[in-house]
Write a protein that holds these residues in place. Structure first.
Motif, PDB file in Angstrom:
ATOM      1  N   PRO A 153       0.833  -1.206   0.000  1.00  0.00           N
ATOM      2  CA  PRO A 153       0.000   0.000   0.000  1.00  0.00           C
ATOM      3  C   PRO A 153       0.868   1.256   0.000  1.00  0.00           C
ATOM      4  O   PRO A 153       1.905   1.298   0.648  1.00  0.00           O
ATOM      5  N   MET A 154       0.461   2.217  -0.734  1.00  0.00           N
ATOM      6  CA  MET A 154       1.213   3.466  -0.841  1.00  0.00           C
ATOM      7  C   MET A 154       0.487   4.615  -0.167  1.00  0.00           C
ATOM      8  O   MET A 154       1.077   5.591   0.243  1.00  0.00           O
ATOM      9  N   VAL A 155      -0.796   4.530  -0.130  1.00  0.00           N
ATOM     10  CA  VAL A 155      -1.587   5.628   0.400  1.00  0.00           C
ATOM     11  C   VAL A 155      -2.433   5.103   1.554  1.00  0.00           C
ATOM     12  O   VAL A 155      -2.975   4.011   1.487  1.00  0.00           O
ATOM     13  N   PHE A 156      -2.497   5.902   2.584  1.00  0.00           N
ATOM     14  CA  PHE A 156      -3.229   5.484   3.772  1.00  0.00           C
ATOM     15  C   PHE A 156      -4.272   6.516   4.157  1.00  0.00           C
ATOM     16  O   PHE A 156      -4.088   7.708   3.924  1.00  0.00           O
ATOM     17  N   CYS A 157      -5.336   6.036   4.747  1.00  0.00           N
ATOM     18  CA  CYS A 157      -6.239   7.006   5.360  1.00  0.00           C
ATOM     19  C   CYS A 157      -7.002   6.310   6.470  1.00  0.00           C
ATOM     20  O   CYS A 157      -7.050   5.088   6.532  1.00  0.00           O
ATOM     21  N   GLY A 158      -7.554   7.102   7.333  1.00  0.00           N
ATOM     22  CA  GLY A 158      -8.362   6.560   8.413  1.00  0.00           C
ATOM     23  C   GLY A 158      -9.801   6.503   7.947  1.00  0.00           C
ATOM     24  O   GLY A 158     -10.296   7.432   7.327  1.00  0.00           O
ATOM     25  N   LEU A 159     -10.467   5.405   8.247  1.00  0.00           N
ATOM     26  CA  LEU A 159     -11.893   5.294   7.939  1.00  0.00           C
ATOM     27  C   LEU A 159     -12.627   5.095   9.257  1.00  0.00           C
ATOM     28  O   LEU A 159     -12.328   4.168  10.005  1.00  0.00           O
ATOM     29  N   PHE A 160     -13.554   5.982   9.515  1.00  0.00           N
ATOM     30  CA  PHE A 160     -14.307   5.885  10.754  1.00  0.00           C
ATOM     31  C   PHE A 160     -15.794   5.890  10.448  1.00  0.00           C
ATOM     32  O   PHE A 160     -16.249   6.674   9.622  1.00  0.00           O
ATOM     33  N   PRO A 161     -16.543   5.025  11.106  1.00  0.00           N
ATOM     34  CA  PRO A 161     -17.993   5.094  10.890  1.00  0.00           C
ATOM     35  C   PRO A 161     -18.544   6.351  11.555  1.00  0.00           C
ATOM     36  O   PRO A 161     -18.111   6.701  12.654  1.00  0.00           O
TER      37      PRO A 161
END
Lengths: 478, 744
Positions: free
Chosen positions: B437-445
């Motif tokens: 993976p090169m790109v990360f992000c946080g996913l929150f409900p």
């Protein structure tokens, strides 16, 4: 009764303290046997809370609010249940059938009211509010008073207040009313500037204001209140200063200063947005409030409630029943009573109200409720007591609603003590310092034992009372 | 995935006899559906094949009117007979791709016509028809000699008509009858079709008669986006040739270039095809010149075509046979098959698409995945045509699928080599890589209750997407969620959208970030994608960030604004070439972090949509990166921290504080909002205190309304997050995160 707490994972988050169950013991705490403890007759007059064994709200009421809804016309800020008589009937409404018919229904309501109490203390306060009660002919007021007296009894030294508007009474009328027992006048002056009175749609001018003050003085009303409104459209600091100066000069024993509220379904509501021209800005109207607090304090008035000032011993006893969450009767259109822990608002439309009275007479209305929601009750107590300079008495609050909620309340206000909005007092009403508090807060038991009162500061805390009270609500109903 | 199934299908699912039959449209519609009744499916499909094997496509409408009454009458008799299969198939195709939410009444209205067609066939001779179709089906499965196999893929830029051409090839070869044709047949996912992109691969086996000899053509579709360049390289590795499709009016685009280079690296025979020559703006000669100059490809025998109009399709098919070399006949060697795609089927486990390079594979073989080391029994093998048709055996050169009850795509990753458990190949095929993976992000409900659902959804997606990485993350502001890693921005967007669409989740996504490498003073190197986990400044010796090489192709008018854009994003100019008089290629090296925001959108808007780009990761580079913290009333707000380059810290800090000032309601006291690097405040705003919030009067003791207001106020406070003693509404976080996406 309490909402279940939010999903457990939320509670682990670093967020506001969310007390999980601050009301562990149900209503039992404040359902002590009332019968054992007959109410003391004069407790209200002393402005003290009653003995701790008897919950205040269970006492039989000793106060009555009577709504007399007639006005010559509706003021532009008013969204109250009133009946406008029209400008033709100025002082001679004596034979207006609309008034006499209403009084008739009102009397029927008083008579039909069932009380469920074994013993009735005589009434200690009666408050004729409106509307413009001074439009009602004294003869009809007399009928109402007679009915109340025969139904509930009336203390000899009962406080009987009446709201009176300039231009609606003369010395003769006032004398007559005084003869009936009215001993406190709440004079609806609102402003001392012609243009402001006009802008509010008041039915009187400045001249009538001065006349009315004159009449009240000449008739020898010892206890009277000057009622003012601040933050009116186009009101300047100079105008407000003038109103306060003239108020002090008129030497009332009591002053009510109401910050104008823009209500939705009023003329003002359709014309203005709070905080926007021509209404004073939020900052400006806060200044008005502070100015009133300062000027009136300088003139030896005690700021004993958010909107109320009085000379020593001239607090409005009737209104005080509200602040200490004591029960009271209410009669008349749209009026709200508080009996046995239940608040009930009567219909706001005359027709509905008439039907209501009919039903009451037929025994179809019953306000008895089996259960009183403890959280709601605690909210009422907090909300009302924090409006007063006395503040919330923590000991009785703790006894009624338990220690956890009392402790949480103290804690939620800690930052606001530091910011100067809230004061904690010990049992002898000495203010607890920040340092002392930071020691107390380490130990819940100490905290609840040492703190006697929580009060909002004057004027900063009072000015933000909504914010502060809603913080407390958040603690009580997580 | 099943959630996005069209309404009409599920409607039929409920009825008993039709329920089974409706699997057919599902099959066509969604690759990832279960096919519960293969024979029925095959038959239905083949029936359709038969029906439409005679072009042109719109031939039998006139039958409809004449036989309507008949068919309506027959309908009742025929219902239990498999003929109704076709009805539903046809229905599905009639409604085609766009409007999946067609309701029952519409289907009803349509059904007359459709039925008449079915009945038309029926009326001829039901048994005959069935027989012929079975034959046709068998035909397609028939083996051809290895020298008659051609494996190819199509390389094209988005919108240059790859999918349309693929559709046409399937049609002309009779692989998919025109009536069943949905537009962009191979793009199975709703999302793919909507966005006009191919996310996952598809393959199709076609039968083509050339000079009276049957040929087997395997089209291996490639995903059309740089995020999936690894998948592209694997599917190219499974081919011997490729069609290079270039829009005759647009010319060569950056992405085309990248993929052609990939194809050339894999020694593929590249056949240039100029598409859309029917359009008024087409300039095939100019584009041919461009291809020759830019790619260095001989275009003397380029094919002019219009996939939409069906021009040049035969020529393309002929060229495939003539010019693309056949696979090597190495069936005798130990099995080596290259996985170029795999997906998870809820009922059968992972289905692996592969190309047999050496040896043969039979149904029932015990197979081994060389990279993952997992072994399974091949329950089912078959070919894709483009739906799955079972066969017993596949030889070197052929393309097919295996179903072996494989639990997760991680066991059978793209690029892995399949061999026999008992007769292992000595070496696996080259080129296997694990997706990083090169790109990360946080996913929150948004709704904390959805956290478990989010986890389930991510797990399900991961079954099908080995490149998706996620781990739980907790944020004081957002609650519980996941930090997810993606191949690139498109991959990220697609996952987000699928989570929201197919799993009905409402999500907050944090600004995308990249993986930084932190060289610590103690000699350790820490990889860090989450600003809140960045080691203390004192412990950091240096921070490295990923750098990409980016190549942009643009009409010359936009060179200036693109250079400006790239410079703003800390781009390092490398090269500029004019590929024609009017178009140039710009090459920059740029931090990936600068690209993960809205770079692509900016590129498009600054070039009025004409520029295209392509990037590849080239390594890590030390950079002056700092952690920018946000302080509200002197309290740090961890979820708002970001890692930025020092030069940008000021502008980002200003934007953040200003936005927060707008969004945080005024409090009872003055609230400073600051952006800081370490302890140094670089941007500051201050929220003035509320002066007054008081209700004047309890008229006649009527406190109920006042209380209601206060309760409302209290409820409003509850919806906020307390940062120290400041209440910050959730919306403020969301807006700031969005802002971070924009300014970073």
């Amino acid at each position: 009764m309490l909402k279940s707490t939010i999903a457990p994972m939320i509670s682990t988050l670093q967020s506001k303290t969310k007390p999980q169950n601050l009301f562990p013991i149900k209503i039992a705490t404040f359902s002590n046997a009332i019968s054992q403890c007959p109410p003391t007759v004069r407790q209200n007059a002393s402005l003290n809370t009653p003995t701790s064994q008897t919950p205040t709200y269970k006492l039989p009421p000793s106060s009555a609010y009577v709504h007399l809804p007639f006005c010559r016309k509706r003021c532009h800020y008013c969204d109250f249940p009133i009946l406008a008589l029209g400008s033709s009937s100025t002082q001679t409404a004596d034979d207006d059938p609309r008034i006499s018919n209403y009084i008739h229904i009102l009397i029927r309501e008083i008579e039909a009211t069932r009380t469920h109490f074994d013993q009735h203390p005589p009434l200690e306060t009666i408050f004729f509010g409106g509307g413009t009660p001074s439009l009602v002919p004294p003869s009809l007021v007399a009928k109402v008073l007679d009915t109340l007296r025969s139904k509930f009894g009336l203390c000899l030294d009962a406080e009987i207040s009446m709201e009176m508007d300039p231009g609606t009474f003369d010395a003769k009328k006032l004398k007559e009313l005084m003869g009936l027992g009215v001993n406190r006048v709440s004079l609806g002056v609102q402003a001392f500037q012609e243009e402001l009175l006009k802008a509010c749609g008041r039915a009187h001018g400045v001249e009538e204001v001065h006349e009315a003050i004159e009449i009240v003085g000449s008739c020898g009303v010892e206890n009277w209140s000057m009622d003012l409104i601040s933050s009116l459209p186009n009101q300047t600091q100079e105008m407000w200063e003038e109103s306060l100066r003239l108020t002090v000069e008129a030497k009332p024993t009591h002053v009510s200063v109401y910050d104008l509220q823009i209500e939705k379904d009023t003329k003002f509501g359709s014309l203005y947005t709070p905080g926007e021209f021509p209404l004073p800005s939020n900052t400006q109207s806060a200044k008005f409030y502070q100015m009133a607090s300062r000027k009136l304090s300088e003139a030896n008035y005690n700021h004993y409630e958010v909107s109320s000032y009085s000379k020593n011993g001239f607090e409005c006893k009737h209104n005080y029943t509200y602040w200490i969450n004591k029960p009271f009767y209410a009669f008349g259109l749209g009026s709200a009573s508080y009996i046995n822990g239940t608040r009930y608002s009567r219909p706001k439309k005359l027709k509905d109200y008439t039907n209501y009275v009919q039903d009451l007479e037929s025994g179809l209305v019953d306000f008895q409720e089996d259960d009183v929601d403890e959280v709601e009750m605690a909210m009422d107590v907090v909300m009302l007591s924090l409006r007063t300079s006395k503040g919330l008495e923590l000991k009785s609050f703790r006894e009624d609603f338990g220690s956890p909620v009392a402790v949480e309340l103290c804690k939620v206000y800690e930052p606001y003590m530091k910011s100067g909005h809230v004061a904690f007092l010990d049992h002898r009403r000495r203010e607890i310092t920040e340092d002392e508090f930071s020691l107390l807060v380490l130990d819940d038991e100490k905290l609840e034992n040492e703190i006697g009162f929580i009060r909002l500061s004057d004027p900063d805390g009072f000015l933000l009372s909504n914010e502060l009270i809603s913080l407390a609500f958040g603690v009580m109903d997580p | 995935m099943a959630q996005s199934r069209p309404l009409s299908t599920s409607r039929y699912n409920s009825s008993d006899s039709a329920g089974r039959l409706c699997q057919v449209p599902n099959l066509w519609f969604k690759r990832n559906e279960q096919r519960s009744q293969p024979p029925a499916v095959r038959m239905a499909t083949n029936l359709k094949l038969f029906l439409s094997s005679k072009p042109p496509p719109h031939h039998n409408n006139h039958h409809c009117t004449t036989t309507t009454t008949l068919s309506r009458r027959r309908r009742h008799h025929l219902l239990p007979i498999p003929v109704s299969n076709r009805t539903f198939c046809s229905l599905q195709s009639f409604h085609s791709s766009k409007n999946n939410s067609n309701n029952y009444s519409r289907s009803r209205r349509r059904s007359y016509r459709v039925w008449s067609k079915a009945a038309d066939v029926q009326s001829k001779d039901a048994s005959d028809a069935a027989e012929v179709t079975v034959l046709t089906g068998r035909d397609r499965l028939l083996k051809v000699p290895t020298e008659n196999i051609r494996n190819f893929s199509i390389i094209a830029h988005i919108d240059h008509g790859k999918s349309t051409l693929a559709d046409k090839l399937l049609q002309v070869t009779g692989t998919v009858p025109s009536r069943e044709m949905k537009e962009q047949f191979l793009d199975n996912m709703d999302l793919e079709r909507e966005r006009g992109i191919t996310i996952k691969l598809q393959a199709a086996r076609m039968r083509f008669m050339y000079e009276d000899r049957p040929y087997c053509l395997n089209l291996i579709d490639t995903p059309g986006h740089v995020d999936f360049s690894y998948e592209v390289s694997r599917s190219l590795a499974a081919c011997e040739g490729a069609l290079l499709v270039v829009d005759a009016s647009q010319g060569v685009e950056a992405q085309t270039l990248a993929n052609v280079y990939l194809a050339l690296e894999n020694n593929l025979e590249v056949i240039p095809v100029l598409n859309k020559i029917d359009l008024p703006g087409a300039e095939p000669n100019r584009v041919v010149q461009e291809i020759e100059e830019v790619i260095g490809l001989d275009c003397s025998n380029a094919i002019y075509c219009s996939a939409k109009e069906g021009i040049g399709i035969k020529e393309i098919l002929n060229a495939i046979v003539q010019r693309i070399p056949p696979p090597l006949d190495s069936a005798g060697r130990p099995l080596r098959a290259l996985i170029f795609d795999s997906y998870y089927d809820a009922y059968r486990g992972v289905i692996v698409y592969f190309r047999v390079i050496d040896g043969t594979v039979k149904k029932g073989d015990r197979i081994l995945f060389m990279a993952s080391g997992k072994d399974y029994f091949a329950d089912e093998i078959g070919v894709l045509s483009p739906n799955q048709l079972q066969v017993d055996e596949l030889y070197a050169g052929e393309v097919g699928y295996i179903s072996a009850s494989i639990r997760s795509v991680a066991d059978a990753r793209v690029g892995d080599t399949i061999t026999h458990y008992s007769r292992k190949a000595e070496e696996s095929l080259p080129g296997y890589k694990e997706a990083t993976p090169m790109v990360f992000c946080g996913l929150f409900p948004i709704d904390a209750d959805q956290f478990p659902d989010l986890r389930d959804a991510l797990e399900k997606l991961q079954l099908n997407d080995a490149a998706l990485k996620f781990e739980p993350e907790t944020s004081s502001a957002m609650g519980f969620g996941f930090r997810c890693g993606f191949l690139g921005l498109l991959h990220m967007e697609i996952v987000q959208e699928r989570l929201e669409r197919e799993y009905n989740l409402s999500l907050i996504t944090t600004a995308p970030s990249v993986v930084y490498r932190v060289n610590c003073t103690n000699g350790e190197t820490v990889e860090c994608s989450n600003p809140s986990l960045l080691p203390e400044p004192g412990k950091r010796r240096s921070v490295e960030e990923p750098i990409v090489k980016i190549e942009m192709l643009t009409p010359k008018d936009y060179i200036g604004s693109l250079m400006e854009l790239t410079q703003e994003r800390r781009g390092d100019f490398k090269e500029m070439k004019y590929i024609t008089e009017t178009r140039a290629s710009l090459t920059y090296e740029m931090p990936l972090a600068e690209m993960v925001g809205d770079f692509f959108d900016q590129l498009k808007s600054r070039s009025k949509g004409y520029a295209s780009m392509e990037y590849s990761f080239i390594g890590y580079k030390e950079s002056d990166l700092i952690k920018l913290d946000v302080l509200i009333n002197s309290e740090g707000v961890e979820p708002l921290s970001t890692i930025v380059h020092r030069d940008k810290a000021y502008s980002v800090g200003r934007a953040l504080t200003q936005k927060l000032k707008e969004l945080i309601p005024r409090q009872m006291f003055k609230v400073p909002i600051q952006a800081c690097i370490g302890t140094k405040v670089i941007a500051s705003e201050s929220l003035s205190a509320i002066r007054k919030d008081v209700l004047a009067k309890c008229y006649g003791g009527d406190i109920s309304r006042k209380k209601k207001l206060l309760k409302k106020q209290a409820a409003g406070k509850k919806r906020m997050k307390a940062i120290g003693k400041v209440d910050v509404p959730q919306e403020a976080f969301m807006a700031v995160l969005k802002l971070e996406k924009e300014v970073l």
